[in-house]
Write a protein that holds these residues in place. Structure first.
Motif, PDB file in Angstrom:
ATOM      1  N   MET A 172       0.830  -1.204   0.000  1.00 50.91           N
ATOM      2  CA  MET A 172       0.000   0.000   0.000  1.00 50.91           C
ATOM      3  C   MET A 172       0.865   1.255   0.000  1.00 50.91           C
ATOM      4  N   TYR A 173       1.889   1.236   0.837  1.00 50.08           N
ATOM      5  CA  TYR A 173       2.801   2.379   0.958  1.00 50.08           C
ATOM      6  C   TYR A 173       3.497   2.651  -0.375  1.00 50.08           C
ATOM      7  N   LEU A 174       4.024   1.602  -1.013  1.00 53.72           N
ATOM      8  CA  LEU A 174       4.732   1.763  -2.283  1.00 53.72           C
ATOM      9  C   LEU A 174       3.785   2.202  -3.400  1.00 53.72           C
ATOM     10  N   HIS A 175       2.547   1.730  -3.345  1.00 55.17           N
ATOM     11  CA  HIS A 175       1.546   2.140  -4.337  1.00 55.17           C
ATOM     12  C   HIS A 175       1.334   3.650  -4.267  1.00 55.17           C
ATOM     13  N   ALA A 176       1.166   4.155  -3.062  1.00 53.23           N
ATOM     14  CA  ALA A 176       0.964   5.596  -2.883  1.00 53.23           C
ATOM     15  C   ALA A 176       2.211   6.377  -3.300  1.00 53.23           C
ATOM     16  N   CYS A 177       3.397   5.832  -3.007  1.00 53.83           N
ATOM     17  CA  CYS A 177       4.649   6.521  -3.353  1.00 53.83           C
ATOM     18  C   CYS A 177       4.901   6.511  -4.860  1.00 53.83           C
ATOM     19  N   LEU A 178       4.439   5.470  -5.546  1.00 50.01           N
ATOM     20  CA  LEU A 178       4.644   5.366  -6.989  1.00 50.01           C
ATOM     21  C   LEU A 178       3.831   6.415  -7.748  1.00 50.01           C
ATOM     22  N   PHE A 179       2.681   6.788  -7.175  1.00 48.49           N
ATOM     23  CA  PHE A 179       1.812   7.783  -7.816  1.00 48.49           C
ATOM     24  C   PHE A 179       1.488   8.890  -6.803  1.00 48.49           C
ATOM     25  N   PRO A 180       2.489   9.687  -6.427  1.00 49.01           N
ATOM     26  CA  PRO A 180       2.321  10.649  -5.325  1.00 49.01           C
ATOM     27  C   PRO A 180       1.322  11.763  -5.585  1.00 49.01           C
ATOM     28  N   ARG A 181       1.028  12.045  -6.846  1.00 46.12           N
ATOM     29  CA  ARG A 181       0.103  13.134  -7.158  1.00 46.12           C
ATOM     30  C   ARG A 181      -1.279  12.615  -7.543  1.00 46.12           C
ATOM     31  N   CYS A 182      -1.488  11.324  -7.351  1.00 40.06           N
ATOM     32  CA  CYS A 182      -2.759  10.709  -7.739  1.00 40.06           C
ATOM     33  C   CYS A 182      -3.482  10.110  -6.533  1.00 40.06           C
ATOM     34  N   SER A 183      -4.782  10.004  -6.654  1.00 41.78           N
ATOM     35  CA  SER A 183      -5.516   9.156  -5.721  1.00 41.78           C
ATOM     36  C   SER A 183      -5.286   7.711  -6.155  1.00 41.78           C
ATOM     37  N   ILE A 184      -5.063   6.832  -5.190  1.00 46.52           N
ATOM     38  CA  ILE A 184      -4.855   5.417  -5.515  1.00 46.52           C
ATOM     39  C   ILE A 184      -5.772   4.572  -4.634  1.00 46.52           C
TER      40      ILE A 184
END
Length: 216
Positions: free
Chosen positions: A24-36
């Motif tokens: 979850m953490y890496l998902h958010a970091c991969l797309f920092p300007r997006c809602s995920i």
């Protein structure tokens, strides 16, 4: 270390694995300007109202409210879960605005749908303001459904075993660029050769976590 110390998982409690949190953490970091967003999975049957989140499936980083894509993802993940002795037990989301960790109508709608199949489902929001690798507590806000409403869950019923080690693994993987290995369902739709079950990333997390706590 067991964050929010409890010796046993009992009724109403949620335990979050290293693998689930790191992805979850890496998902958010991969797309920092997006809602995920993504789905929370359990590989064990929940008893007494307890939920053990052992893995997650990253879903989207664009058009979160687009119903057809969401339904397609839910269907495919559900089929895969039935083949791998897992079940969908919750939903996670991070909003594009770091200061906003409130569930959106989209989050509530998908979480409601999950409760139709698993009544103890949880809704987890990532707090963008606390996503720094140096932050001392898990950057999560969790909700549970009671009387047809989603309400904040008592933080003392949320557990993340080996939090310090899990936090270190997440930070290490981000620093080394391993977050680029993560594939969400969105990316899979752009290139179907990409593996949305993230077996390569899972192996990397297992490799890093096994010395500290013997399991994931």
């Amino acid at each position: 270390m067991l964050f929010h110390l409890r010796n046993l998982v009992s009724m109403g409690e949620v335990e979050l694995s290293c693998r689930a949190y790191v992805k979850m953490y890496l998902h958010a970091c991969l797309f920092p300007r997006c809602s995920i967003n993504g789905l929370l999975l359990s590989s064990s049957s929940s008893t007494g109202g307890a939920v053990c989140v052992t893995d997650c499936v990253p879903l989207l980083h664009s058009h979160l409210s687009l119903a057809p894509i969401t339904q397609l993802a839910l269907t495919q993940v559900d089929v895969w879960c039935s083949q791998t002795q897992q079940r969908i037990v919750g939903y996670y989301q991070a909003n594009a605005c770091a200061s906003d960790s409130s569930p959106t109508p989209c989050a509530l709608k998908i979480a409601d749908k999950i409760t139709e199949q698993f009544e103890s489902a949880v809704l987890l929001m990532l707090d963008g303001n606390k996503m720094s690798p140096d932050y001392r507590v898990p950057p999560i806000v969790m909700y549970e459904r009671k009387d047809s409403r989603w309400i904040l869950k008592d933080k003392h019923t949320i557990m993340l075993r080996q939090w310090e080690e899990t936090r270190a693994i997440a930070g290490q993987m981000l620093e080394s660029g391993d977050h680029l290995l993560l594939v969400d369902f969105d990316s899979h739709l752009d290139d179907i050769t990409k593996d949305w079950t993230n077996q390569k990333l899972n192996s990397k997390i297992e490799e890093l976590s096994s010395p500290v706590n013997g399991n994931i």
